[in-house]
Design a protein around this motif. Sequence first.
Motif, short mmCIF file in Angstrom:
data_model
loop_
_atom_site.label_atom_id
_atom_site.label_comp_id
_atom_site.label_asym_id
_atom_site.label_seq_id
_atom_site.Cartn_x
_atom_site.Cartn_y
_atom_site.Cartn_z
N ALA A 26 0.86 -1.18 0.00
CA ALA A 26 0.00 0.00 0.00
C ALA A 26 0.89 1.23 0.00
CB ALA A 26 -0.91 0.00 1.22
N ILE B 146 -3.37 0.42 -3.62
CA ILE B 146 -3.12 -0.99 -3.29
C ILE B 146 -2.54 -1.63 -4.55
CG2 ILE B 146 -4.12 -3.19 -2.61
CD1 ILE B 146 -4.15 -1.09 -0.38
N TRP C 237 -8.99 0.11 7.61
CA TRP C 237 -9.54 -0.28 6.32
C TRP C 237 -9.43 -1.79 6.12
CZ3 TRP C 237 -11.19 4.07 3.58
CH2 TRP C 237 -10.64 5.30 3.99
N LYS D 230 -8.87 -3.89 2.92
CA LYS D 230 -8.56 -3.71 1.49
C LYS D 230 -9.27 -4.76 0.63
CE LYS D 230 -4.31 -6.48 1.26
NZ LYS D 230 -4.99 -7.60 0.55
N ARG E 222 -12.67 -3.71 0.42
CA ARG E 222 -12.64 -2.33 -0.10
C ARG E 222 -13.60 -1.43 0.68
NH1 ARG E 222 -11.35 -2.57 -6.61
NH2 ARG E 222 -9.96 -4.39 -6.51
#
Length: 381
Positions: A245, A255, A312, A314, A317
């Motif tokens: 990231a 990403i 977060w 990832k 999302r």
Amino acid sequence: MFGGGTTTFGSPSAFGAPQPTVQPVQFGATNPAAAQQQPQVRDFEVTSPPDDSVSCLEFSPGTIPQIFLIAGSWDNQVRCWEVDRSTGKTVPKSMQSMTGPVLDVCWSDEGSKVFMASCDKAVKCWDLGSNSVMQVAQHDAPVKSCHWVKAPNYTALMTSSWDKTIRFWDTRTPNPILSFQVPERCYCVDVDYPMAVVGVAGRGLIIYRLDNTPVEVKRMESPLKYQHRCVSIFKDKQNQPTGFALGSVEGRVAIQYVNPIQPKDNFTFKCHRSNGTNQQGFQDIYAVNDIKFHPSHGTLATVGSDGRYCFWDKDARTKLKTLENPVDQPITCCAFNADGQIFAYAVSYDWSKGHEYYNPQKKPQILLHPCFDDLKPRDKR
């Protein structure tokens, strides 16, 4: 024991003494009844914080039973605290000085030494047992990063600098055992064996493999339009590093998989921006100052100049959590402890708005947040 002279930071005490295993609880909850009366988890402030902006934070590795936190700062100091995992309270242990601002710190794999990279162009090794310091690396410009690499066939200290070089050091010898020339100054680096990612000025990215003999494997341009500021490697379900990231000054994170299965696996998202626009019709956009991945969940934290941290997922999302009420200064760096129970973040001025916004009345802080549940991945059902 910490030794080798006096220190104004804290009383020397035993280092490495075994501690009883303590089950993690919410910080500040001295008993179950108190926890019920005060369900709101509060972040604990680290005692005796640095006197100037905090540039780096690193928790001790899981190879030692206690939890220690190291911070480097622009007052030329590196400080060490012991953290009580059940209460969040911190005890200052010792500190060491460099002759320039400290830009990075890292631990040796067994947790007995700390390496300190500075604007004085040197890297020094702090032996915590003897409280002694010796120089182990040298560059021709400020040293931006230091990482300890433990491979099956070698151990080395990897350093990067604004002199446009990456160097590997056997800390017992004065000259580097390997050196790479890079096209620009090194701005951000992360290492997770056997991968290293180096971001240089001008949006360039270089990926290295560190197994056997370190070798460059790929160069690419950042997918972000503006200068990157931080990078952090992530792993797949087999615990192998597969991508990274990348955060930029423009409130955006990319990403990036090194070898994506599908092009859509790589994506960018906006973060650390104001909700809506101001009276002039503009949105406030803040730099992403640091990114760290959770050691158990694989989710990530970002911190920014807006004084917020965000968590977060990832893969889903999605945003998991954000600090609703921002602190009154930027958050400059962050770290997870080895088992992912504690999230540390440093509150201090990052000079993103220039010297006219510097307020000497606002002192740096380092805060500890119990985070394990906050970082759990989103239920994909």
